[in-house]
Every structure is written in C-alpha cells, then in structure tokens.
Scaffold this active site. Structure first.
Site, mmCIF file in Angstrom:
data_model
loop_
_atom_site.group_PDB
_atom_site.id
_atom_site.type_symbol
_atom_site.label_atom_id
_atom_site.label_comp_id
_atom_site.label_asym_id
_atom_site.label_seq_id
_atom_site.Cartn_x
_atom_site.Cartn_y
_atom_site.Cartn_z
ATOM 1 N N GLY A 19 0.779 -1.227 0.000
ATOM 2 C CA GLY A 19 0.000 0.000 0.000
ATOM 3 C C GLY A 19 0.811 1.277 0.000
ATOM 4 C CG HIS A 20 4.564 3.700 1.500
ATOM 5 N ND1 HIS A 20 5.772 4.206 1.128
ATOM 6 C CD2 HIS A 20 3.963 4.675 2.215
ATOM 7 C CE1 HIS A 20 5.909 5.424 1.605
ATOM 8 N NE2 HIS A 20 4.816 5.732 2.274
ATOM 9 C CG PHE A 21 3.754 5.357 -3.080
ATOM 10 C CD1 PHE A 21 2.586 6.076 -2.909
ATOM 11 C CD2 PHE A 21 4.886 5.800 -2.455
ATOM 12 C CE1 PHE A 21 2.556 7.234 -2.133
ATOM 13 C CE2 PHE A 21 4.873 6.957 -1.690
ATOM 14 C CZ PHE A 21 3.707 7.669 -1.524
ATOM 15 C CB ILE A 26 9.364 4.320 -1.914
ATOM 16 C CG1 ILE A 26 8.198 5.136 -1.384
ATOM 17 C CG2 ILE A 26 9.547 4.534 -3.406
ATOM 18 C CD1 ILE A 26 8.435 6.632 -1.441
#
Length: 100
Positions: A19-21, A26
C-alpha cells in the site's frame, strides 16, 4: 570510539511496501529509521535514544542493498548516512547510549 557500518538488503516483502505506492513501492522514512536503529545495535552496539534530525534524499525500494554508516561526534551523538551503490539516500544525527 570509531565509526561502524552495516550492510543490508531491504526485504522485498517488508510489510511497509504493502500500500505504500502499489505501482512503485518505496520504503517509508520511519521504516528506514527502524533499520538504522537495528544496524546501530548490530554494527556498533548502541541503543538509539533519538533521531534529532534526518534527511531522506532518494527513495529506497524492495531488494535495494544499502550500507548504513555511523560516525560518532562526541557526547553520545553520531552522524549516520545510508548509501545505495555509493549514492547517499539518507543522512542524519542520532543520540545513543549503551544497550540496556
């Protein structure tokens, strides 16, 4: 006390990548500071008390190999830098004490 360093590969399955892009994962800065804290314990035998400053210069992705370097500056303080393929990706200052 002299400086120390620690080499590691950021796990591709690190939970912060979810979920962090999704299309371009990243490592969040807070997760990198956790890795710095762990490296300080393993590489230098320090217990991190605080991070008075940190600058994140370039993103770190899954599977990136980074080298975390520490250089004591006196009074329980040290500078740290994180490098990927020789390029700085993060720098900062930390305070430390003995491992409890």
């Amino acid at each position: 006390m002299t400086g120390a360093s620690h080499r590691l590969v950021v796990p591709s399955n690190h939970p912060t990548f979810d979920g962090h892009f999704p299309d371009n994962p990243i490592l969040p800065g807070a997760a990198l500071l956790d890795l710095v804290r762990d490296a300080a314990r393993l590489g230098a035998g320090w217990h991190i008390l605080s991070f008075p400053s940190a600058k994140f210069v370039k993103p770190i992705g899954p599977g990136d190999e980074i080298v975390i370097e520490f250089e004591p500056s006196g009074g329980g303080r040290a500078r740290f830098s994180c490098r990927r393929k020789g390029d700085i990706v993060a720098t900062g200052m930390l305070t430390f004490g003995p491992i409890p």
